[in-house]
Design a protein around this motif. Sequence first.
Motif, mmCIF file in Angstrom:
data_model
loop_
_atom_site.group_PDB
_atom_site.id
_atom_site.type_symbol
_atom_site.label_atom_id
_atom_site.label_comp_id
_atom_site.label_asym_id
_atom_site.label_seq_id
_atom_site.Cartn_x
_atom_site.Cartn_y
_atom_site.Cartn_z
ATOM 1 N N LEU A 48 -6.876 5.158 -5.229
ATOM 2 C CA LEU A 48 -6.160 6.430 -5.329
ATOM 3 C C LEU A 48 -6.994 7.487 -6.043
ATOM 4 O O LEU A 48 -6.951 8.674 -5.697
ATOM 5 C CB LEU A 48 -4.834 6.233 -6.068
ATOM 6 N N ARG A 49 -7.751 7.077 -7.037
ATOM 7 C CA ARG A 49 -8.589 8.043 -7.773
ATOM 8 C C ARG A 49 -9.714 8.599 -6.901
ATOM 9 O O ARG A 49 -10.129 9.744 -7.079
ATOM 10 C CB ARG A 49 -9.202 7.372 -8.999
ATOM 11 N N ASP A 50 -10.207 7.813 -5.968
ATOM 12 C CA ASP A 50 -11.371 8.182 -5.166
ATOM 13 C C ASP A 50 -11.069 9.413 -4.319
ATOM 14 O O ASP A 50 -10.140 9.410 -3.508
ATOM 15 C CB ASP A 50 -11.751 7.000 -4.268
ATOM 16 N N LYS A 51 -11.859 10.460 -4.490
ATOM 17 C CA LYS A 51 -11.626 11.703 -3.753
ATOM 18 C C LYS A 51 -11.833 11.540 -2.259
ATOM 19 O O LYS A 51 -11.374 12.378 -1.461
ATOM 20 C CB LYS A 51 -12.527 12.818 -4.288
ATOM 21 N N ASN A 52 -12.496 10.465 -1.833
ATOM 22 C CA ASN A 52 -12.737 10.236 -0.411
ATOM 23 C C ASN A 52 -11.594 9.492 0.273
ATOM 24 O O ASN A 52 -11.631 9.291 1.488
ATOM 25 C CB ASN A 52 -14.037 9.447 -0.230
ATOM 26 N N THR A 53 -10.585 9.078 -0.480
ATOM 27 C CA THR A 53 -9.420 8.414 0.110
ATOM 28 C C THR A 53 -8.548 9.449 0.817
ATOM 29 O O THR A 53 -8.118 10.426 0.213
ATOM 30 C CB THR A 53 -8.602 7.683 -0.969
ATOM 31 N N GLY A 54 -8.310 9.239 2.109
ATOM 32 C CA GLY A 54 -7.519 10.180 2.897
ATOM 33 C C GLY A 54 -6.040 10.103 2.582
ATOM 34 O O GLY A 54 -5.570 9.189 1.888
ATOM 35 N N SER A 55 -5.281 11.050 3.133
ATOM 36 C CA SER A 55 -3.863 11.175 2.761
ATOM 37 C C SER A 55 -3.043 9.960 3.197
ATOM 38 O O SER A 55 -2.146 9.527 2.470
ATOM 39 C CB SER A 55 -3.270 12.457 3.345
ATOM 40 N N ILE A 56 -3.332 9.399 4.373
ATOM 41 C CA ILE A 56 -2.535 8.265 4.837
ATOM 42 C C ILE A 56 -2.747 7.060 3.927
ATOM 43 O O ILE A 56 -1.786 6.410 3.488
ATOM 44 C CB ILE A 56 -2.888 7.915 6.293
ATOM 45 N N GLU A 57 -4.016 6.767 3.612
ATOM 46 C CA GLU A 57 -4.300 5.639 2.726
ATOM 47 C C GLU A 57 -3.801 5.914 1.313
ATOM 48 O O GLU A 57 -3.370 4.999 0.607
ATOM 49 C CB GLU A 57 -5.794 5.322 2.721
ATOM 50 N N PHE A 58 -3.858 7.169 0.903
ATOM 51 C CA PHE A 58 -3.352 7.539 -0.424
ATOM 52 C C PHE A 58 -1.851 7.264 -0.495
ATOM 53 O O PHE A 58 -1.361 6.659 -1.448
ATOM 54 C CB PHE A 58 -3.640 9.016 -0.694
ATOM 55 N N ARG A 59 -1.148 7.688 0.535
ATOM 56 C CA ARG A 59 0.304 7.486 0.565
ATOM 57 C C ARG A 59 0.650 5.998 0.601
ATOM 58 O O ARG A 59 1.540 5.532 -0.120
ATOM 59 C CB ARG A 59 0.881 8.212 1.780
ATOM 60 N N LYS A 60 -0.060 5.229 1.424
ATOM 61 C CA LYS A 60 0.175 3.792 1.492
ATOM 62 C C LYS A 60 -0.125 3.124 0.151
ATOM 63 O O LYS A 60 0.571 2.188 -0.263
ATOM 64 C CB LYS A 60 -0.691 3.164 2.585
ATOM 65 N N GLY A 61 -1.163 3.611 -0.521
ATOM 66 C CA GLY A 61 -1.507 3.050 -1.826
ATOM 67 C C GLY A 61 -0.408 3.265 -2.849
ATOM 68 O O GLY A 61 -0.102 2.367 -3.646
ATOM 69 N N LEU A 62 0.219 4.444 -2.822
ATOM 70 C CA LEU A 62 1.324 4.710 -3.739
ATOM 71 C C LEU A 62 2.511 3.798 -3.441
ATOM 72 O O LEU A 62 3.186 3.323 -4.358
ATOM 73 C CB LEU A 62 1.757 6.173 -3.642
ATOM 74 N N VAL A 63 2.782 3.547 -2.154
ATOM 75 C CA VAL A 63 3.878 2.641 -1.787
ATOM 76 C C VAL A 63 3.597 1.244 -2.334
ATOM 77 O O VAL A 63 4.466 0.611 -2.957
ATOM 78 C CB VAL A 63 4.067 2.594 -0.258
ATOM 79 N N ARG A 64 2.390 0.741 -2.107
ATOM 80 C CA ARG A 64 2.041 -0.603 -2.580
ATOM 81 C C ARG A 64 2.113 -0.683 -4.098
ATOM 82 O O ARG A 64 2.572 -1.673 -4.673
ATOM 83 C CB ARG A 64 0.637 -0.974 -2.092
ATOM 84 N N LEU A 65 1.652 0.392 -4.753
ATOM 85 C CA LEU A 65 1.682 0.415 -6.211
ATOM 86 C C LEU A 65 3.119 0.418 -6.722
ATOM 87 O O LEU A 65 3.446 -0.258 -7.710
ATOM 88 C CB LEU A 65 0.926 1.649 -6.713
ATOM 89 N N GLY A 66 3.989 1.149 -6.049
ATOM 90 C CA GLY A 66 5.397 1.163 -6.443
ATOM 91 C C GLY A 66 6.022 -0.210 -6.363
ATOM 92 O O GLY A 66 6.817 -0.604 -7.228
ATOM 93 N N ARG A 67 5.656 -0.959 -5.337
ATOM 94 C CA ARG A 67 6.212 -2.305 -5.205
ATOM 95 C C ARG A 67 5.733 -3.205 -6.342
ATOM 96 O O ARG A 67 6.533 -3.936 -6.936
ATOM 97 C CB ARG A 67 5.813 -2.913 -3.871
ATOM 98 N N ILE A 68 4.442 -3.129 -6.668
ATOM 99 C CA ILE A 68 3.910 -3.953 -7.761
ATOM 100 C C ILE A 68 4.580 -3.589 -9.079
ATOM 101 O O ILE A 68 4.981 -4.462 -9.861
ATOM 102 C CB ILE A 68 2.382 -3.784 -7.871
ATOM 103 N N ILE A 69 4.711 -2.298 -9.347
ATOM 104 C CA ILE A 69 5.362 -1.864 -10.581
ATOM 105 C C ILE A 69 6.804 -2.377 -10.616
ATOM 106 O O ILE A 69 7.299 -2.838 -11.650
ATOM 107 C CB ILE A 69 5.327 -0.330 -10.720
ATOM 108 N N GLY A 70 7.480 -2.317 -9.476
ATOM 109 C CA GLY A 70 8.853 -2.823 -9.405
ATOM 110 C C GLY A 70 8.939 -4.294 -9.755
ATOM 111 O O GLY A 70 9.827 -4.723 -10.502
ATOM 112 N N TYR A 71 8.015 -5.087 -9.248
ATOM 113 C CA TYR A 71 8.009 -6.515 -9.561
ATOM 114 C C TYR A 71 7.736 -6.754 -11.045
ATOM 115 O O TYR A 71 8.307 -7.668 -11.655
ATOM 116 C CB TYR A 71 6.963 -7.239 -8.717
ATOM 117 N N GLU A 72 6.857 -5.931 -11.629
ATOM 118 C CA GLU A 72 6.583 -6.064 -13.065
ATOM 119 C C GLU A 72 7.823 -5.697 -13.880
ATOM 120 O O GLU A 72 8.131 -6.345 -14.895
ATOM 121 C CB GLU A 72 5.395 -5.187 -13.460
ATOM 122 N N LEU A 73 8.548 -4.677 -13.450
ATOM 123 C CA LEU A 73 9.782 -4.298 -14.148
ATOM 124 C C LEU A 73 10.823 -5.408 -14.047
ATOM 125 O O LEU A 73 11.568 -5.665 -15.000
ATOM 126 C CB LEU A 73 10.356 -3.012 -13.556
#
Length: 211
Positions: free
Chosen positions: A18-43
Amino acid sequence: MPVRIIDHVYAQYLLTKLRDKNTGSIEFRKGLVRLGRIIGYELAKTFPVRYVEIETPLGKAVGVDIIGLDKVVIVQVLRAAMPLVEGLVKAFPQARLGVVAAKRREEGGVVDVDIFYSKVPNIAEDDVVIVADPMLATGITMSRVIEEVYRAGNPGRLIVVSVIATPMGIERVLSRWPSAEIYAVAVDPTLNDKAFIVPGLGDAGDRAFAT
């Protein structure tokens, strides 16, 4: 500890992408979704559990039931939090959802936030409210959103979920709501003159939606 860091290796891997400026919008959006799921499991690890006996097709087994999954309210800050919340909902599919739309306003070098839409479900004392915004920068937006939550009721737990936070944002939230729990994947040290987190990952909403 004022903020709990999600140090799961896959969460840190996703953050790097997500930090990488070369990551496009679709992969950026998918990365946020995946990250949300991981955070949810940690919660989910912080919820109380009880042991239950169930019947399998071949016999009895003892398992666990997570208490309170039906008492979760997720409040998203539009628009940047939409992909993050999509992932959180995969971990908490029974959650009720709230929406708060906020817009930053800069006048004379001072950053403030206007709330122009708010729809938060009624909050009960045994509810767990998760307020999601990818960036906890100055903490001004988050503070405004938390005010909207408390207008709807007093939750049993208030959890702030961000991808990246700053010491300033953490201090602002906890100085007013000391019982709040803050979860982030990283804490970055500074803000630039536009109140964006440095090094951060840029404008999460713009990068997620290619605007």
